[in-house]
Design a protein around this motif. Sequence first.
Motif, PDB file in Angstrom:
ATOM      1  N   VAL A   1      55.259  65.641  -1.945  1.00 45.21           N
ATOM      2  CA  VAL A   1      56.672  65.922  -1.725  1.00 45.21           C
ATOM      3  C   VAL A   1      57.442  64.697  -1.255  1.00 45.21           C
ATOM      4  CG1 VAL A   1      58.274  67.240  -0.276  1.00 45.21           C
ATOM      5  CG2 VAL A   1      56.257  68.357  -1.248  1.00 45.21           C
ATOM      6  N   VAL A   2      56.838  63.901  -0.376  1.00 43.62           N
ATOM      7  CA  VAL A   2      57.524  62.748   0.216  1.00 43.62           C
ATOM      8  C   VAL A   2      58.149  61.857  -0.852  1.00 43.62           C
ATOM      9  CG1 VAL A   2      57.034  60.516   1.284  1.00 43.62           C
ATOM     10  CG2 VAL A   2      56.387  62.604   2.452  1.00 43.62           C
ATOM     11  N   PHE A   3      57.402  61.594  -1.907  1.00 46.81           N
ATOM     12  CA  PHE A   3      57.878  60.647  -2.904  1.00 46.81           C
ATOM     13  C   PHE A   3      58.943  61.243  -3.818  1.00 46.81           C
ATOM     14  CE2 PHE A   3      53.484  59.600  -1.717  1.00 46.81           C
ATOM     15  CZ  PHE A   3      53.751  58.419  -1.062  1.00 46.81           C
ATOM     16  N   ALA A   4      59.074  62.568  -3.793  1.00 46.96           N
ATOM     17  CA  ALA A   4      60.138  63.206  -4.571  1.00 46.96           C
ATOM     18  C   ALA A   4      61.506  62.917  -3.966  1.00 46.96           C
ATOM     19  CB  ALA A   4      59.902  64.717  -4.644  1.00 46.96           C
TER      20      ALA A   4
ATOM     21  N   GLY B   1      53.083  53.154  -5.040  1.00 47.35           N
ATOM     22  CA  GLY B   1      53.098  54.555  -4.607  1.00 47.35           C
ATOM     23  C   GLY B   1      53.513  54.787  -3.170  1.00 47.35           C
ATOM     24  N   ALA B   2      53.142  53.876  -2.255  1.00 45.15           N
ATOM     25  CA  ALA B   2      53.443  54.085  -0.836  1.00 45.15           C
ATOM     26  C   ALA B   2      54.672  53.307  -0.372  1.00 45.15           C
ATOM     27  CB  ALA B   2      52.232  53.699   0.014  1.00 45.15           C
ATOM     28  N   VAL B   3      55.383  52.696  -1.307  1.00 41.86           N
ATOM     29  CA  VAL B   3      56.549  51.883  -0.936  1.00 41.86           C
ATOM     30  C   VAL B   3      57.601  52.709  -0.206  1.00 41.86           C
ATOM     31  CG1 VAL B   3      58.525  50.607  -1.882  1.00 41.86           C
ATOM     32  CG2 VAL B   3      56.213  50.111  -2.688  1.00 41.86           C
ATOM     33  N   ALA B   4      57.756  53.983  -0.590  1.00 44.26           N
ATOM     34  CA  ALA B   4      58.735  54.840   0.092  1.00 44.26           C
ATOM     35  C   ALA B   4      58.466  54.883   1.589  1.00 44.26           C
ATOM     36  CB  ALA B   4      58.691  56.258  -0.485  1.00 44.26           C
ATOM     37  N   LEU B   5      57.206  55.034   1.964  1.00 44.54           N
ATOM     38  CA  LEU B   5      56.851  55.093   3.383  1.00 44.54           C
ATOM     39  C   LEU B   5      57.097  53.751   4.064  1.00 44.54           C
ATOM     40  CD1 LEU B   5      53.570  57.198   3.108  1.00 44.54           C
ATOM     41  CD2 LEU B   5      55.806  57.980   3.888  1.00 44.54           C
TER      42      LEU B   5
ATOM     43  N   ILE C   1      63.166  50.913   7.962  1.00 45.97           N
ATOM     44  CA  ILE C   1      64.483  51.422   8.359  1.00 45.97           C
ATOM     45  C   ILE C   1      64.461  51.851   9.822  1.00 45.97           C
ATOM     46  CG2 ILE C   1      66.106  53.347   8.059  1.00 45.97           C
ATOM     47  CD1 ILE C   1      65.499  53.207   5.049  1.00 45.97           C
ATOM     48  N   CYS C   2      63.406  52.534  10.229  1.00 44.18           N
ATOM     49  CA  CYS C   2      63.292  53.011  11.620  1.00 44.18           C
ATOM     50  C   CYS C   2      63.275  51.845  12.602  1.00 44.18           C
ATOM     51  CB  CYS C   2      62.024  53.843  11.791  1.00 44.18           C
ATOM     52  SG  CYS C   2      62.015  55.418  10.930  1.00 44.18           S
TER      53      CYS C   2
ATOM     54  N   GLY D   1      53.894  57.369  10.380  1.00 43.50           N
ATOM     55  CA  GLY D   1      52.561  56.829  10.607  1.00 43.50           C
ATOM     56  C   GLY D   1      51.477  57.862  10.340  1.00 43.50           C
ATOM     57  N   PHE D   2      51.737  59.102  10.753  1.00 38.99           N
ATOM     58  CA  PHE D   2      50.772  60.179  10.504  1.00 38.99           C
ATOM     59  C   PHE D   2      50.567  60.393   9.003  1.00 38.99           C
ATOM     60  CE2 PHE D   2      50.112  64.655   9.432  1.00 38.99           C
ATOM     61  CZ  PHE D   2      48.905  64.902  10.061  1.00 38.99           C
TER      62      PHE D   2
END
Length: 474
Positions: free
Chosen positions: A226-229, A383-387, A393-394, A431-432
């Motif tokens: 879902v995150v990457f959507a 694939g993990a670039v969104a995270l 940003i944080c 992080g989780f």
Amino acid sequence: MSANTTSQTASPPETPGTGGSDGGQLKAGLKNRHLSMIAIGGVIGAGLFVGSGAGIASTGPGILLSYALAGVLVVMVMRMLGEMAAADPQSGSFSAYADRALGRWAGFSIGWLYWFFWVVVLAVEATAGAKILNSWVPGVPQWAFALAVMAVLTATNLFSVASYGEFEFWFAGIKVVAIAAFIVVGGLAVFGLLPGTDAVGMTNLTGNGGFLPHGVGAVFTGMLTVVFAFMGSEIVTLAAGESADPEKAVSKATNSVIWRIGVFYLGSIAIVVTLLPWNDASVKGSPYVAVLEHVGIPGAGRVMDVIVLTAVLSCLNSGLYTASRMAFSLGQRGDAPRAFARVSARGVPRTAILSSVVFGFVAVFFNYTSPDTIFKFLINSSGAVALFVWLVICFSQLRMRRIIERESPERLLVRMWLYPYLTWATIGLIGFVMVYMFTDADGRTQMYLSLVAAAVVLVASAVVDRRRKAVLQG
């Protein structure tokens, strides 16, 4: 734009365009209606219509919790980004803020990783659109359709930012109308108000193994999908720099992200898992088609093909725009070739657009010649670039908030809630998710390869920085 240290003065945005050091300004050609639809359409991708089926199959009705958790994460990140973007709209958005708040290495690295993510998306979406068109016209090869789609949208982006905005306005409008109609029709079916339907109640939510048939852990596994959507919700903060009133546009977009995610994602997925059993084979294939066929909509598959094609074209259009503007910003800051920062007479960064689309064309080529090797590597390594983006940003917001409060507090038009506690809580949640990716086979591969890509970019950043210092000293 210079953005070396955290002691610089927060400068007001350059309107009506974002200045380029080598050849003019980006033109403020986006209207409020363009930005509104870019904000709304940014969270409705082809993955919602197609990819959500796999999440439902692996998680069950509990996928709603996966969407809710990912939605909370996006809302928090967008609020933080909105705070910075409203105070200082930039074409490079979070990359420019990371540059200033965390250092040149951060702005360089996250900017190039984000650019890489979107040019890979160009290839993925061009191929997806070509497959749909080829199913309608089998006589034309897929590669020809992919080439045509990329060429048309490249020409659109080269013409003017207003033409990009106009195309996206209509693409997003179709998606919004489609989702709204789906929710209305599906809702009527859930309550048995359509001819030939009966009220289903809670049967499909609590039956077939219960709300969490695969246990609580499946919620987090579903969250990985879902995150990457949700990647794309941040596009409006890049586009705002090319509008007449960027502060107002950013404020409106960040304030509306909650209902956008709630209605479009949670609302439509709730219809699917309430109306149909989560383990129905048709749901795994295409949940939205399954619902439309269930309620008796004629030609449901073809209708959904048209909607998915629209979503694909929208993603392509926005992906090319986003990649080019990030390249433009990197060029401004000396982190990419200076040619990227030049703009045409129409106010568009022509070199940045063409460079981005060339990589996209190369990736499309690999998709046809090496789908299981080179192209698969490109997808997994982005694939993990969104995270990574959200994490940067944080951390940027933690420092930028103090800078803005000290130097120009009147520009804090949007404020992150419960600062800094919610910011740290969001960092903990991201992080989780990153750690949890290592427990999933596909997620683990993506995480390892994305970390490799990040390491390569960090090394490149150090090399560029060393050369820059050598030039200054020489």
